[in-house]
Write a protein that holds these residues in place. Structure first.
Motif, short mmCIF file in Angstrom:
data_model
loop_
_atom_site.label_atom_id
_atom_site.label_comp_id
_atom_site.label_asym_id
_atom_site.label_seq_id
_atom_site.Cartn_x
_atom_site.Cartn_y
_atom_site.Cartn_z
N MET A 1 0.82 -1.21 0.00
CA MET A 1 0.00 0.00 0.00
C MET A 1 0.85 1.26 0.00
O MET A 1 0.47 2.27 -0.60
N THR A 2 2.02 1.20 0.66
CA THR A 2 2.93 2.35 0.62
C THR A 2 3.40 2.61 -0.81
O THR A 2 3.47 3.76 -1.27
N SER B 1 1.78 1.72 -3.52
CA SER B 1 0.61 2.19 -4.26
C SER B 1 0.34 3.67 -3.99
O SER B 1 -0.05 4.41 -4.89
N TYR B 2 0.57 4.08 -2.74
CA TYR B 2 0.42 5.50 -2.40
C TYR B 2 1.37 6.34 -3.24
O TYR B 2 0.99 7.41 -3.75
N LEU C 1 2.61 5.66 -6.17
CA LEU C 1 2.13 5.72 -7.56
C LEU C 1 0.95 6.67 -7.70
O LEU C 1 0.80 7.37 -8.70
N THR C 2 0.10 6.71 -6.69
CA THR C 2 -1.14 7.47 -6.76
C THR C 2 -0.94 8.96 -6.50
O THR C 2 -1.60 9.81 -7.11
N ASN C 3 0.00 9.30 -5.61
CA ASN C 3 0.06 10.67 -5.10
C ASN C 3 1.28 11.48 -5.50
O ASN C 3 1.30 12.68 -5.30
N TYR C 4 2.30 10.84 -6.04
CA TYR C 4 3.51 11.59 -6.38
C TYR C 4 3.59 11.86 -7.87
O TYR C 4 3.29 11.01 -8.70
N GLU C 5 4.02 13.07 -8.16
CA GLU C 5 4.28 13.43 -9.56
C GLU C 5 5.67 12.94 -9.93
O GLU C 5 6.50 12.63 -9.08
N ASN D 1 9.32 11.60 -5.97
CA ASN D 1 9.30 10.46 -5.06
C ASN D 1 10.70 9.96 -4.72
O ASN D 1 10.91 8.79 -4.54
#
Length: 223
Positions: A203-204, A206-207, A209-213, A217
């Motif tokens: 999940m970390t 996935s986070y 991938l979902t939230n960083y431009e 990262n």
């Protein structure tokens, strides 16, 4: 330089020590014999001041104008991490995960000796896993009296984790590497627990991938 008391060292510093050990080991394998904190920082995506502060928690290892002798530094970090202690470990749960951990982890590299594997399924008795015969739980007390392991690796169902942990503490276990998906609540003094949730790691990622431009990262990539 005097060492800090264990209670004064933050968990974040301790979490970084294995990274130092791993990265420095890779440099030593490449034939690099010394490095400055700045050079280490660049390779590890940290700052030079962070590295100096972390290492100063355990003593002064570098020399002004010379940097760190990497072989000696890795050896000292290994001692701090207990790599040279040869702790005796037993694994509970000879299912797919337990077998994978027993077969593919090089425990000796990290200062552990895997000396026993137990499973509640009697059909697995004497099944060989990583050169060890799986034992039934009924042999646990006898085995502990003779071998006195310090660490238990739990690869068992969530519902069984706390009850087994209590029994193991009574038998002398001092630390748990826990893959049971249950956060052990250990009230006994001086018992160390590392709860490992592989799903949390997924999940970390996935986070990220979902939230960083793109390009934002670096911290995640450096961990």
């Amino acid at each position: 330089m005097p060492k800090s008391k264990k209670s004064e060292i933050s968990a974040s510093v301790i979490k970084r020590l294995p990274r130092y050990y791993r990265f420095i080991g890779e440099l030593v394998k490449q034939g690099i014999v010394r490095s400055s904190s700045g050079e280490l920082a660049e390779r590890m995506s940290l700052t030079a001041s962070q590295i100096r502060q972390d290492l100063n928690c355990f003593g002064g290892f570098g020399q002004q104008g010379y940097g760190y002798n990497l072989v000696e530094l890795r050896e000292e970090i290994g001692k701090i991490l207990g790599i040279d202690c040869g702790y005796r470990a037993v694994l509970f749960g000879a299912g797919n995960l337990g077998k994978a951990i027993a077969s593919h982890m090089n425990f000796k590299e990290y200062g552990w000796n895997l000396i026993g594997i137990f499973d509640s399924d009697l059909r697995k008795e004497n099944e060989k896993v990583s050169e060890l015969n799986v034992m039934p739980i009924s042999r646990m007390e006898e085995f502990f009296k003779s071998e006195q392991p310090e660490i238990a690796i739990l690869c068992i169902p969530k519902a069984a984790a706390q009850e087994l942990a209590d029994k193991l503490i009574a038998l002398g276990i001092k630390a748990f590497w826990n893959f049971s998906h249950y956060d052990l609540k250990v009230s006994h003094k001086d018992i160390i627990v590392e709860n490992v949730h592989l799903g949390d790691s997924i999940m970390t990622l996935s986070y990220g991938l979902t939230n960083y431009e793109d390009g934002d990262n670096e911290e995640t990539a450096g961990n």
